[in-house]
Scaffold this active site. Structure first.
Site, PDB file in Angstrom:
ATOM      1  N   SER A 169       7.917  -8.810  -3.350  1.00 40.16           N
ATOM      2  CA  SER A 169       7.028  -7.761  -3.836  1.00 40.16           C
ATOM      3  C   SER A 169       7.830  -6.758  -4.684  1.00 40.16           C
ATOM      4  O   SER A 169       8.510  -7.180  -5.620  1.00 40.16           O
ATOM      5  CB  SER A 169       6.352  -7.089  -2.642  1.00 40.16           C
ATOM      6  OG  SER A 169       5.216  -6.387  -3.040  1.00 40.16           O
ATOM      7  N   ARG A 181      -3.254   3.082   3.063  1.00 41.76           N
ATOM      8  CA  ARG A 181      -2.672   1.943   3.769  1.00 41.76           C
ATOM      9  C   ARG A 181      -3.745   0.897   4.121  1.00 41.76           C
ATOM     10  O   ARG A 181      -3.488  -0.299   4.078  1.00 41.76           O
ATOM     11  CB  ARG A 181      -1.987   2.437   5.040  1.00 41.76           C
ATOM     12  CG  ARG A 181      -1.271   1.366   5.830  1.00 41.76           C
ATOM     13  CD  ARG A 181      -0.111   0.757   5.077  1.00 41.76           C
ATOM     14  NE  ARG A 181       0.810   0.047   5.968  1.00 41.76           N
ATOM     15  CZ  ARG A 181       1.902  -0.577   5.575  1.00 41.76           C
ATOM     16  NH1 ARG A 181       2.227  -0.591   4.296  1.00 41.76           N
ATOM     17  NH2 ARG A 181       2.684  -1.178   6.431  1.00 41.76           N
ATOM     18  N   ASP A 187      -1.741 -15.554  -1.585  1.00 39.96           N
ATOM     19  CA  ASP A 187      -1.474 -14.171  -2.000  1.00 39.96           C
ATOM     20  C   ASP A 187      -2.538 -13.719  -3.000  1.00 39.96           C
ATOM     21  O   ASP A 187      -2.619 -14.240  -4.108  1.00 39.96           O
ATOM     22  CB  ASP A 187      -0.070 -14.082  -2.626  1.00 39.96           C
ATOM     23  CG  ASP A 187       0.421 -12.651  -2.783  1.00 39.96           C
ATOM     24  OD1 ASP A 187      -0.413 -11.737  -2.929  1.00 39.96           O
ATOM     25  OD2 ASP A 187       1.648 -12.449  -2.757  1.00 39.96           O
ATOM     26  N   HIS A 221      -0.081 -12.109   0.953  1.00 36.32           N
ATOM     27  CA  HIS A 221       1.128 -11.456   0.441  1.00 36.32           C
ATOM     28  C   HIS A 221       2.142 -11.192   1.557  1.00 36.32           C
ATOM     29  O   HIS A 221       3.347 -11.349   1.363  1.00 36.32           O
ATOM     30  CB  HIS A 221       0.723 -10.161  -0.251  1.00 36.32           C
ATOM     31  CG  HIS A 221       1.831  -9.473  -0.974  1.00 36.32           C
ATOM     32  ND1 HIS A 221       2.519 -10.059  -2.008  1.00 36.32           N
ATOM     33  CD2 HIS A 221       2.393  -8.237  -0.813  1.00 36.32           C
ATOM     34  CE1 HIS A 221       3.448  -9.215  -2.451  1.00 36.32           C
ATOM     35  NE2 HIS A 221       3.383  -8.114  -1.748  1.00 36.32           N
ATOM     36  N   ASP A 222       1.639 -10.803   2.725  1.00 36.74           N
ATOM     37  CA  ASP A 222       2.504 -10.510   3.880  1.00 36.74           C
ATOM     38  C   ASP A 222       3.386 -11.679   4.312  1.00 36.74           C
ATOM     39  O   ASP A 222       4.350 -11.464   5.066  1.00 36.74           O
ATOM     40  CB  ASP A 222       1.645 -10.103   5.087  1.00 36.74           C
ATOM     41  CG  ASP A 222       1.500  -8.594   5.197  1.00 36.74           C
ATOM     42  OD1 ASP A 222       2.123  -7.878   4.385  1.00 36.74           O
ATOM     43  OD2 ASP A 222       0.754  -8.146   6.084  1.00 36.74           O
TER      44      ASP A 222
END
Lengths: 378, 378
Positions: free
Chosen positions: A150, A219, A314, A347-348
């Site tokens: 990222s 968040r 992602d 993405h994580d």
């Protein structure tokens, strides 16, 4: 094996850091951690770049009581892919962050109070320059490899462009050569969430009430983009939070909402709202072509071998962006391979799916020379 | 051809509407529009269902000075796919909205003030029941077809399940059989944006300051999900808003941010924040299986022929959800076809890409019987 108990080091450069904007950030303190030992030739260095809310604490624990280790612990340690019995691993907190390196929450020497919005805009290139400055200070002339996901991957690519002779191998995961309009859009909504919180107070909230609600909403918005449809469905589906009332109560909610609430509320306990604004801004500005004549000219500077890793699910950094990295490098005469991780976690995945990431990086680090033949289907 | 100048009609049911929750909303006013003429047999009706921030004003203009026509104007009119020289087209504003049908901003007869959060939770099924009630009132025994996209498509599917003999053909676009965890998550962040606005004041803001910032942020978050990466890249790319300052100014911004700001600020001028909360909640509750024994049992009630349309670039309602509609119906002995629109505009395509939607609907309306053979690759 784990690296065990580690500590964060701090170094203060009184002369400061000259920024891309022309301003100078002075003094500048750098927080960093190192794992493993620097060899006599000083050429066994691996530089790790962290992402948006990350820190220099990439591996090990600060105390035996710590519940969780550093953010990339599964990759760093004796026998792990970034093998600390072999490599000297360094991770540096970026400027603009709040984990020890100078950022908006740090004291502005001109006022004796936290910078707030008087902090200068920093870029990915400024982050890299500060890392380079620290490595110079540590008398390291070259790094064997650098790696990040990222925002960390953006730094890895920039390092290879800014200091082509300084790095041999680059591992860039779930990242890109420039932010797209959609990625900027996501970042903007998160900044707006913070700015709309009355407690944000134009960035002047230190020693007052923090903009907790704004940062937590930022968040939450971000978290959705870090996940995937399939992972959310597997984990939460349409599970209803029974204690929240009847489904016909306006305030009742689903489990996924309870989760987002939990995730949102956690961040303000460990992260600063202004830092969130500055670092998302730094990402928005990420564009390896900026000021370098052309995109191709920028890419053609790269001498390192580059491993670009994409994650199938992602939604924030779609795989075409990682394929593009490899394609561009190979087209301009460089050496890059693209590998795709088939992982459900979105993405994580770069922070959790180590079983899949590990072998890909391992193979790349062991490979002598990629050659220039591999082509990627875009 | 356009339907020309039209007007919104209102009908008040003093006895109210019995809701799925068991509560009764009384009285209930229904706002609706009609285009074309009801034939002698009263069997040429097409019912149009609107989406989240839509209204009964689906076609034509209210006055010659109106800058834009109704939200599905390109599909409704003499010679258009919903041909008003042939069909009697009806569109009804849903309960919980703020375009004439009773909603949270309407006067609560018990207090003489707007309902606010005293308004009962409504569901997609309640929306359909109110539409059915109006059509009963208009002495319409059956509709030839019903059609809608997104939340409108949810209503179309529910109509076919709740009143299987009432509708012959269903056109459901960019919709689903139930909201996923991710879709609920997106809705939640939008509701949180509104609720975090101090002006929201727990829903009690009428005759006070509206929660403009919260609703505008909700709209910004939603807008990103209505678009696509490719459409954002084509339209905005990394274009910088030059008048906003240097790229190194924290407050400077990209064109995509300027666009989101514009889109966000527009909504509070025409839509109510509490309505936004209630209608996204209604979507969260959408699950055709609820209270019907099983998902398959719910689907097997459908007698209508169903056209399910997916949009290739839809990130909010991915195409697997529309394929699933057709697959489930055919598996349970029903008749459905799936058609995919290859459009770059994301979820919004159902509101703009008429060149591609028109022929697909046209073919479906003309087709006598789908048969039961077509299978969909999932």
């Amino acid at each position: 094996m784990t690296v065990g108990i580690v500590k964060t080091y701090y170094h203060k450069f009184s002369e400061g850091l000259k920024l891309e904007s022309g301003k100078t950030l002075a003094p500048v303190t750098v927080a960093y951690e190192t794992y493993g030992k620097l060899n006599r030739e000083r050429d066994n260095v691996i530089l790790i770049h962290h992402a948006l809310t990350g820190s220099a604490h990439a591996a090990g624990k600060h105390s035996p009581d710590d519940k969780i280790p550093g953010w990339w612990d599964f990759l760093i340690g004796p026998g792990r892919v970034f093998d600390t019995s072999k490599y000297f691993v360094v991770c540096v907190n970026v400027p603009g962050s709040c984990y020890g390196t100078t950022g908006p929450a740090s004291i502005n020497p001109n006022t004796g109070k936290p910078y707030g919005l008087d902090f200068p805009v920093v870029t990915i290139r400024d982050m890299v320059n500060l890392q380079k400055k620290l490595l110079d200070h540590l008398n390291i002339k070259k790094v064997f490899a650098c790696a990040g996901g990222s925002m960390g991957g953006m730094q890895a690519l920039e390092l290879a462009i800014m200091y082509p002779d300084f790095v041999e191998k680059v591992i860039a995961i779930a990242t890109n050569t420039k932010l797209t309009a959609m990625q900027i859009g996501y970042n903007r909504t998160q900044r707006q969430a913070i700015k709309f919180d009355p407690n944000w107070n134009n960035g002047d909230y230190y020693n007052k009430t923090q903009p907790v609600r704004g940062l937590s909403l930022a968040r939450e918005i971000a978290t959705i983009t870090y996940k995937s449809d399939i992972s959310f469905t597997r984990r939460f589906g349409r599970k209803f939070h029974e204690e929240s009332g009847s489904i016909y109560d306006l305030n009742s909610y689903y489990e996924v909402e309870s989760y987002l609430d939990y995730i949102g509320n956690k961040l303000p306990k460990r992260f600063d709202a202004n830092c969130y604004i500055y670092l998302t801004k730094a990402m928005d500005l990420h564009d390896i072509g900026r000021g370098r004549g052309s995109f191709e000219k920028a890419v053609s500077r790269i001498k390192a071998q580059v491993l670009s890793i994409g994650i199938t699910t992602d939604i924030l950094f779609p795989t075409y962006q990682q394929k593009e990295i490899t394609d561009l490098i190979n087209k301009t005469g460089g050496r890059s391979i693209y590998r795709e991780i088939n992982s459900p976690w979105g993405h994580d995945s770069f922070l959790i799916d180590f079983d899949k990431i590990d072998p890909v990086i391992r193979e790349f680090l062991q490979q002598k020379d990629l050659g220039r033949t591999e082509k990627v289907a875009l």
